[in-house]
Design a protein around this motif. Structure first.
Motif, PDB file in Angstrom:
ATOM      1  N   PRO A 138       0.816  -1.216   0.000  1.00 46.65           N
ATOM      2  CA  PRO A 138       0.000   0.000   0.000  1.00 46.65           C
ATOM      3  C   PRO A 138       0.851   1.267   0.000  1.00 46.65           C
ATOM      4  N   ASN A 139       0.317   2.328  -0.615  1.00 47.71           N
ATOM      5  CA  ASN A 139       0.890   3.646  -0.358  1.00 47.71           C
ATOM      6  C   ASN A 139       0.270   4.178   0.927  1.00 47.71           C
ATOM      7  N   ILE A 140       0.671   5.363   1.347  1.00 53.03           N
ATOM      8  CA  ILE A 140       0.199   5.854   2.638  1.00 53.03           C
ATOM      9  C   ILE A 140      -1.314   6.080   2.673  1.00 53.03           C
ATOM     10  N   PRO A 141      -1.946   6.703   1.658  1.00 51.27           N
ATOM     11  CA  PRO A 141      -3.409   6.837   1.709  1.00 51.27           C
ATOM     12  C   PRO A 141      -4.130   5.489   1.767  1.00 51.27           C
ATOM     13  N   GLU A 142      -3.637   4.502   1.047  1.00 50.64           N
ATOM     14  CA  GLU A 142      -4.253   3.168   1.089  1.00 50.64           C
ATOM     15  C   GLU A 142      -4.065   2.528   2.458  1.00 50.64           C
ATOM     16  N   ALA A 143      -2.871   2.678   3.018  1.00 53.16           N
ATOM     17  CA  ALA A 143      -2.622   2.136   4.351  1.00 53.16           C
ATOM     18  C   ALA A 143      -3.528   2.810   5.382  1.00 53.16           C
ATOM     19  N   GLU A 144      -3.720   4.122   5.253  1.00 50.08           N
ATOM     20  CA  GLU A 144      -4.608   4.842   6.175  1.00 50.08           C
ATOM     21  C   GLU A 144      -6.036   4.309   6.082  1.00 50.08           C
ATOM     22  N   ALA A 145      -6.503   4.061   4.862  1.00 50.86           N
ATOM     23  CA  ALA A 145      -7.868   3.549   4.675  1.00 50.86           C
ATOM     24  C   ALA A 145      -8.026   2.159   5.287  1.00 50.86           C
ATOM     25  N   ILE A 146      -6.972   1.360   5.229  1.00 52.60           N
ATOM     26  CA  ILE A 146      -7.058  -0.014   5.723  1.00 52.60           C
ATOM     27  C   ILE A 146      -6.936  -0.076   7.243  1.00 52.60           C
ATOM     28  N   VAL A 147      -6.005   0.694   7.822  1.00 54.28           N
ATOM     29  CA  VAL A 147      -5.845   0.634   9.285  1.00 54.28           C
ATOM     30  C   VAL A 147      -6.773   1.601  10.009  1.00 54.28           C
ATOM     31  N   GLY A 148      -7.379   2.533   9.273  1.00 52.31           N
ATOM     32  CA  GLY A 148      -8.396   3.395   9.861  1.00 52.31           C
ATOM     33  C   GLY A 148      -7.882   4.573  10.651  1.00 52.31           C
ATOM     34  N   ARG A 149      -6.683   5.055  10.331  1.00 55.00           N
ATOM     35  CA  ARG A 149      -6.177   6.250  11.014  1.00 55.00           C
ATOM     36  C   ARG A 149      -5.122   6.933  10.150  1.00 55.00           C
ATOM     37  N   GLU A 150      -4.784   8.154  10.533  1.00 56.48           N
ATOM     38  CA  GLU A 150      -3.829   8.956   9.783  1.00 56.48           C
ATOM     39  C   GLU A 150      -2.400   8.461  10.021  1.00 56.48           C
ATOM     40  N   ILE A 151      -1.583   8.537   8.981  1.00 51.13           N
ATOM     41  CA  ILE A 151      -0.180   8.136   9.072  1.00 51.13           C
ATOM     42  C   ILE A 151       0.658   9.334   8.664  1.00 51.13           C
ATOM     43  N   THR A 152       1.362   9.927   9.628  1.00 48.25           N
ATOM     44  CA  THR A 152       2.112  11.153   9.348  1.00 48.25           C
ATOM     45  C   THR A 152       3.593  11.048   9.685  1.00 48.25           C
ATOM     46  N   SER A 153       4.014   9.946  10.283  1.00 43.87           N
ATOM     47  CA  SER A 153       5.411   9.813  10.697  1.00 43.87           C
ATOM     48  C   SER A 153       5.894   8.391  10.453  1.00 43.87           C
ATOM     49  N   ILE A 154       7.200   8.198  10.596  1.00 46.79           N
ATOM     50  CA  ILE A 154       7.759   6.860  10.473  1.00 46.79           C
ATOM     51  C   ILE A 154       7.206   5.953  11.570  1.00 46.79           C
ATOM     52  N   ASP A 155       7.045   6.484  12.769  1.00 47.95           N
ATOM     53  CA  ASP A 155       6.478   5.671  13.851  1.00 47.95           C
ATOM     54  C   ASP A 155       5.048   5.246  13.526  1.00 47.95           C
ATOM     55  N   ASP A 156       4.266   6.151  12.918  1.00 45.71           N
ATOM     56  CA  ASP A 156       2.919   5.789  12.478  1.00 45.71           C
ATOM     57  C   ASP A 156       2.981   4.651  11.465  1.00 45.71           C
ATOM     58  N   ARG A 157       3.947   4.740  10.570  1.00 47.78           N
ATOM     59  CA  ARG A 157       4.088   3.715   9.538  1.00 47.78           C
ATOM     60  C   ARG A 157       4.474   2.370  10.144  1.00 47.78           C
ATOM     61  N   LYS A 158       5.360   2.401  11.140  1.00 47.58           N
ATOM     62  CA  LYS A 158       5.771   1.169  11.810  1.00 47.58           C
ATOM     63  C   LYS A 158       4.580   0.503  12.494  1.00 47.58           C
ATOM     64  N   GLN A 159       3.742   1.306  13.143  1.00 48.82           N
ATOM     65  CA  GLN A 159       2.560   0.736  13.795  1.00 48.82           C
ATOM     66  C   GLN A 159       1.579   0.209  12.757  1.00 48.82           C
ATOM     67  N   ALA A 160       1.420   0.925  11.652  1.00 49.04           N
ATOM     68  CA  ALA A 160       0.533   0.450  10.592  1.00 49.04           C
ATOM     69  C   ALA A 160       1.035  -0.869  10.017  1.00 49.04           C
ATOM     70  N   ALA A 161       2.352  -0.992   9.879  1.00 46.89           N
ATOM     71  CA  ALA A 161       2.924  -2.242   9.383  1.00 46.89           C
ATOM     72  C   ALA A 161       2.591  -3.395  10.321  1.00 46.89           C
ATOM     73  N   LYS A 162       2.687  -3.149  11.610  1.00 45.60           N
ATOM     74  CA  LYS A 162       2.295  -4.173  12.588  1.00 45.60           C
ATOM     75  C   LYS A 162       0.818  -4.531  12.443  1.00 45.60           C
ATOM     76  N   ASP A 163      -0.002  -3.522  12.199  1.00 46.00           N
ATOM     77  CA  ASP A 163      -1.436  -3.759  12.028  1.00 46.00           C
ATOM     78  C   ASP A 163      -1.704  -4.642  10.815  1.00 46.00           C
ATOM     79  N   PHE A 164      -0.970  -4.406   9.726  1.00 40.38           N
ATOM     80  CA  PHE A 164      -1.133  -5.245   8.539  1.00 40.38           C
ATOM     81  C   PHE A 164      -0.810  -6.697   8.860  1.00 40.38           C
TER      82      PHE A 164
END
Length: 287
Positions: free
Chosen positions: A137-163
């Motif tokens: 996913p790109n960031i907008p797609e990842a946001e739609a899937i995990v249901g929250r905004e992704i604005t930092s590397i830490d946000d991305r790391k947590q989203a990756a865990k969610d996936f």
């Protein structure tokens, strides 16, 4: 025997994304490309003018015809359009027990048009993502899937865990849409459950990026079909698409396509001067 890769996605009449981009990428990377078309789009560099889904029976028969005769070493999914088609594709992946599955959760076209119906995200999460060897996913797609905004590397790391908690074996969250869009580099985050791997390349100043996500995912698919280890496949795909963006094609009046043949024409002379990518790794086990 040549390796075989199947793309299950939408057709882009403009040739820059979708099935057309996938088949170009497969050919460039030395695998035999096959396709199952989920929908026909009337599309160009300015946007999507129409989407015409293929009947479920027609989609099912395309996949069956390819799999039963030719065989599949790796499969990539792109635009699946709606819940019934997502469920059908998931059923086929399970039926054939395909192991190399790249899921590109295509939701929005470069020009902003929606390519996935509203009720389909749940089916994508519940039916298809658990079958993915890697999701891209790109960031907008990842946001739609995990249901929250992704604005930092830490946000991305947590989203990756969610996936991975959704059943995905690994994920690449691409950095081209990060909030710091004026930075000099883009960073993709690859997570395999134990280690965060970062791939950083110089940001290319161009509007001609149509089909970037499709081509990146299909490059990973091609490498997996050939037996390339996953992280190496991601790195090779990143190099492939970075060169394609550097030498993107100024075609049409909007977002032009990337140049799928660029790796052949330019990699040798530009590997040192322009592919100044760097990678680093961070264990997730102690975080």
């Amino acid at each position: 025997m040549i390796s075989r890769a199947l793309t299950i996605a939408g057709s882009d009449s403009g040739g820059g994304a979708g099935i057309q981009a996938d088949l170009k990428t497969f050919q460039e990377l030395g695998v035999f490309g096959m396709s199952a078309i989920t929908a026909i789009t009337a599309q160009n560099t300015l946007g999507v003018q129409g989407v015409y889904p293929v009947e479920l029976e027609g989609l099912e028969q395309q996949i069956t015809s390819v799999a039963d005769d030719i065989g599949v070493d790796a499969v990539k999914t792109g635009m699946l359009f709606d819940e019934p088609r997502i469920k059908l594709v998931a059923e086929k992946i399970k039926h054939y027990q395909w192991n190399n599955v790249v899921v590109d959760p295509v939701m929005i076209a470069k020009g902003g048009a929606s390519l996935l119906t509203e009720n389909s995200t749940k089916a994508l999460i519940n039916e298809l993502l658990p079958l993915a060897t890697v999701a891209t996913p790109n960031i907008p797609e990842a946001e739609a899937i995990v249901g929250r905004e992704i604005t930092s590397i830490d946000d991305r790391k947590q989203a990756a865990k969610d996936f991975l908690s959704m059943g995905v074996k690994s994920v690449v969250i691409k950095g081209g849409h990060d909030s710091d869009g004026h930075s000099e580099a883009t960073t993709d985050l690859f997570f395999d459950g134990s280690t965060y791997h970062y791939f950083q390349y110089p940001r290319v100043d161009t509007k001609n990026t149509h089909g970037t996500g499709c081509s990146f995912a299909s490059a990973i698919t091609a490498e997996l079909a050939k037996g390339t280890p996953l992280m190496e496949a991601v790195l090779k795909a990143k190099r492939f698409i970075h060169l394609a963006i550097i030498h993107s094609l100024n075609i049409g009046g909007g977002h032009g396509p990337t140049h799928h043949g660029a790796h052949r024409q330019y990699e040798t002379k530009e590997l040192d001067s322009k592919l100044e990518g760097k990678t680093w790794h961070e264990s997730a086990l102690t975080k």
